[in-house]
Design an enzyme around this catalytic site. Structure first.
Site, PDB file in Angstrom:
ATOM      1  N   LYS A  10     -34.094 -46.528 -21.507  1.00 50.69           N
ATOM      2  CA  LYS A  10     -32.743 -47.081 -21.737  1.00 50.69           C
ATOM      3  C   LYS A  10     -32.478 -48.225 -20.758  1.00 50.69           C
ATOM      4  CE  LYS A  10     -29.659 -45.495 -19.285  1.00 50.69           C
ATOM      5  NZ  LYS A  10     -28.821 -45.687 -18.113  1.00 50.69           N
TER       6      LYS A  10
ATOM      7  N   LEU B  79     -22.669 -41.152 -16.690  1.00 48.68           N
ATOM      8  CA  LEU B  79     -23.140 -40.779 -18.025  1.00 48.68           C
ATOM      9  C   LEU B  79     -24.438 -41.512 -18.353  1.00 48.68           C
ATOM     10  CD1 LEU B  79     -19.563 -41.028 -19.468  1.00 48.68           C
ATOM     11  CD2 LEU B  79     -20.910 -38.906 -19.378  1.00 48.68           C
ATOM     12  N   PRO B  80     -25.194 -40.984 -19.346  1.00 49.16           N
ATOM     13  CA  PRO B  80     -26.519 -41.560 -19.600  1.00 49.16           C
ATOM     14  C   PRO B  80     -26.514 -43.033 -20.009  1.00 49.16           C
ATOM     15  CG  PRO B  80     -26.311 -39.389 -20.629  1.00 49.16           C
ATOM     16  CD  PRO B  80     -24.962 -39.752 -20.105  1.00 49.16           C
TER      17      PRO B  80
ATOM     18  N   THR C 249     -25.734 -46.253 -14.959  1.00 50.00           N
ATOM     19  CA  THR C 249     -26.498 -47.495 -15.102  1.00 50.00           C
ATOM     20  C   THR C 249     -26.187 -48.015 -16.496  1.00 50.00           C
ATOM     21  OG1 THR C 249     -28.239 -46.575 -13.718  1.00 50.00           O
ATOM     22  CG2 THR C 249     -28.792 -48.536 -15.001  1.00 50.00           C
TER      23      THR C 249
ATOM     24  N   LYS D 100     -28.161 -53.296 -10.345  1.00 54.62           N
ATOM     25  CA  LYS D 100     -28.874 -52.028 -10.581  1.00 54.62           C
ATOM     26  C   LYS D 100     -29.987 -52.202 -11.625  1.00 54.62           C
ATOM     27  CE  LYS D 100     -30.049 -47.781 -11.091  1.00 54.62           C
ATOM     28  NZ  LYS D 100     -31.067 -47.247 -10.188  1.00 54.62           N
TER      29      LYS D 100
HETATM   30  P1  NAD Z   1     -28.302 -36.646 -17.184  1.00 57.08           P
HETATM   31  O1  NAD Z   1     -28.667 -36.813 -18.607  1.00 57.08           O
HETATM   32  O2  NAD Z   1     -29.015 -35.675 -16.325  1.00 57.08           O
HETATM   33  O3  NAD Z   1     -26.720 -36.325 -17.073  1.00 57.08           O
HETATM   34  C1  NAD Z   1     -25.747 -36.894 -17.888  1.00 57.08           C
HETATM   35  C2  NAD Z   1     -24.616 -35.882 -18.079  1.00 57.08           C
HETATM   36  O4  NAD Z   1     -23.614 -36.476 -18.923  1.00 57.08           O
HETATM   37  C3  NAD Z   1     -25.079 -34.594 -18.756  1.00 57.08           C
HETATM   38  O5  NAD Z   1     -24.647 -33.477 -17.987  1.00 57.08           O
HETATM   39  C4  NAD Z   1     -24.400 -34.650 -20.134  1.00 57.08           C
HETATM   40  O6  NAD Z   1     -24.092 -33.374 -20.644  1.00 57.08           O
HETATM   41  C5  NAD Z   1     -23.149 -35.453 -19.797  1.00 57.08           C
HETATM   42  N1  NAD Z   1     -22.525 -36.065 -20.975  1.00 57.08           N
HETATM   43  C6  NAD Z   1     -23.119 -36.754 -21.979  1.00 57.08           C
HETATM   44  N2  NAD Z   1     -22.213 -37.128 -22.888  1.00 57.08           N
HETATM   45  C7  NAD Z   1     -21.021 -36.679 -22.464  1.00 57.08           C
HETATM   46  C8  NAD Z   1     -19.698 -36.732 -22.980  1.00 57.08           C
HETATM   47  N3  NAD Z   1     -19.411 -37.342 -24.152  1.00 57.08           N
HETATM   48  N4  NAD Z   1     -18.701 -36.143 -22.282  1.00 57.08           N
HETATM   49  C9  NAD Z   1     -18.956 -35.510 -21.101  1.00 57.08           C
HETATM   50  N5  NAD Z   1     -20.195 -35.412 -20.563  1.00 57.08           N
HETATM   51  C10 NAD Z   1     -21.208 -35.997 -21.232  1.00 57.08           C
HETATM   52  O7  NAD Z   1     -28.396 -38.126 -16.564  1.00 57.08           O
HETATM   53  P2  NAD Z   1     -28.536 -38.506 -15.003  1.00 57.08           P
HETATM   54  O8  NAD Z   1     -29.984 -38.486 -14.631  1.00 57.08           O
HETATM   55  O9  NAD Z   1     -27.535 -37.736 -14.215  1.00 57.08           O
HETATM   56  O10 NAD Z   1     -28.116 -40.052 -15.075  1.00 57.08           O
HETATM   57  C11 NAD Z   1     -26.760 -40.465 -15.206  1.00 57.08           C
HETATM   58  C12 NAD Z   1     -26.711 -41.983 -15.034  1.00 57.08           C
HETATM   59  O11 NAD Z   1     -27.226 -42.322 -13.735  1.00 57.08           O
HETATM   60  C13 NAD Z   1     -27.596 -42.726 -16.050  1.00 57.08           C
HETATM   61  O12 NAD Z   1     -26.957 -43.931 -16.410  1.00 57.08           O
HETATM   62  C14 NAD Z   1     -28.879 -42.992 -15.258  1.00 57.08           C
HETATM   63  O13 NAD Z   1     -29.560 -44.127 -15.757  1.00 57.08           O
HETATM   64  C15 NAD Z   1     -28.313 -43.218 -13.864  1.00 57.08           C
HETATM   65  N6  NAD Z   1     -29.246 -42.938 -12.742  1.00 57.08           N
HETATM   66  C16 NAD Z   1     -30.050 -41.836 -12.755  1.00 57.08           C
HETATM   67  C17 NAD Z   1     -30.906 -41.606 -11.665  1.00 57.08           C
HETATM   68  C18 NAD Z   1     -31.800 -40.393 -11.612  1.00 57.08           C
HETATM   69  O14 NAD Z   1     -32.715 -40.364 -10.765  1.00 57.08           O
HETATM   70  N7  NAD Z   1     -31.595 -39.383 -12.449  1.00 57.08           N
HETATM   71  C19 NAD Z   1     -30.918 -42.479 -10.578  1.00 57.08           C
HETATM   72  C20 NAD Z   1     -30.048 -43.573 -10.585  1.00 57.08           C
HETATM   73  C21 NAD Z   1     -29.205 -43.801 -11.676  1.00 57.08           C
END
Ligand code: NAD
Length: 308
Positions: free
Chosen positions: A247, A70-71, A101, A178
């Site tokens: 964030k 999740l975000p 993260t 991380k």
């Molecule tokens: P994103 O915003 O693309 O995806 C997050 C998902 O969570 C979305 O599909 C959203 O609808 C869902 N969500 C939000 N609230 C919710 C709830 N209450 N119930 C159910 N689902 C819910 O984010 P992301 O890029 O996939 O990143 C996710 C995590 O991974 C973050 O913590 C980010 O910092 C970390 N991360 C991202 C990357 C990257 O390159 N994108 C790399 C490493 C780590």
């Protein structure tokens, strides 16, 4: 040591990262139970045999292990809490792995408030960008009980590079590792953007400047590899939104504050990221701060277009 490999994997959060991670779990033969606030994000997985659950509680009740991706910590808190939350559905002795993260506070509170339930909780955030999530080559930094990691290793190996699934210490250390990785990477990005902009403005050919940096003690993986996404393709990596990068930088500075270490440089990098977010919008890519410098000097940093 022998134990049963969990077969039913619950997964909450099917965004840029979670979508690739779940596809790889499905390919590896795990039965998936999924949930997201955007139901459409699960369409492909459901077509491939995954079950949809209406709430995090239902995901947890039907799974051997539940993963959240999740975000922010706030989103994790929401998914855990209340009558439809993960904690309401998970069995005593059940397993929750947070791959977001984040910071240790949320999981620490869950441990304290559920001490008698015997829950197994791991923090296992990842590096490797959305491309690593798609091709199953993430680096995974696991904090918590090493025996839990071994029990879940086949699940992690379906999503990550087996050589880079690391047990980094007690609960919470995965989050810390991380955040420090991202902090340093974002700092490399800002420093590199500044140096390239000054050098180009001073009349040095971009390619010559980069090759000189690579041949010098100032070389870095960022100068050598990661910056090429922009220099070759004008790609600022929209697979990781700058809102999430901000964030992470905020959480990293919170962590520094909580352990009493000044974070002067990190704070400046955070401000530059916030400026880029304000200028280009929440969904702009994590490498967009480079564009701030490009706009400032009036030159796009591209290897084929910039000449001396
Ligand atoms: P994103 O915003 O693309 O995806 C997050 C998902 O969570 C979305 O599909 C959203 O609808 C869902 N969500 C939000 N609230 C919710 C709830 N209450 N119930 C159910 N689902 C819910 O984010 P992301 O890029 O996939 O990143 C996710 C995590 O991974 C973050 O913590 C980010 O910092 C970390 N991360 C991202 C990357 C990257 O390159 N994108 C790399 C490493 C780590």
């Amino acid at each position: 040591m022998s134990f049963e490999i969990p077969q039913r994997v619950g997964f909450i959060g099917l965004g840029n990262m979670g979508s690739g991670m779940t596809r790889n779990l499905q390919r590896a033969g795990f039965a998936l139970i999924v949930n997201d606030i955007r139901r459409e994000s699960a369409a492909e997985l459901i077509a491939g045999g995954a079950e949809w659950a209406e709430t995090p509680a239902e995901v947890a009740a039907q799974s051997d292990v539940v993963i959240t991706m999740l975000p922010t910590p706030r989103h994790v808190e929401t998914v855990l809490s209340g009558p439809t939350g993960l904690l309401a559905g998970i069995a005593d002795g059940g397993t929750w792995v947070d791959m977001s993260t984040s910071v240790p506070d949320v999981a620490n509170r869950v441990r304290a408030e559920n001490a008698a339930r015997g829950l197994h909780i791991l923090d296992a955030p990842v590096s490797g960008m959305s491309v690593g999530a798609s091709n199953g080559m993430l680096q995974i930094f696991v904090g918590g009980d090493a025996a839990d990691l071994e029990r879940l290793r086949p699940i992690f190996e379906a999503m990550g590079d087996p050589e880079k699934i690391l047990h980094v210490g007690a609960a919470g250390t995965g989050y810390a590792v991380k955040l420090m990785i991202n902090q340093l990477w974002f700092s490399h990005l800002v420093a590199t953007a500044e140096v390239l902009s000054i050098g180009v403005k001073a009349g040095v050919d971009l390619g010559v400047l980069r090759n000189s940096l690579i041949a010098s003690p100032a070389n870095s993986n960022f100068v050598q590899n990661d910056i090429l996404s922009i220099l070759d393709n004008g790609d600022y990596d929209e697979g990781f939104a700058i809102a999430l990068a901000c964030k992470d930088l905020g959480l990293s500075i919170d962590l520094a504050r909580s352990v009493g270490v000044p974070a002067e440089l990190s704070s400046l990098v955070e401000q530059i990221y916030r400026r880029a977010r304000a200028q280009y919008g929440d969904r702009a890519g994590e490498m967009t701060p480079v564009k701030l410098y490009e706009d400032l000097i009036g030159v796009e940093l591209r290897l084929e277009t910039v000449t001396a």
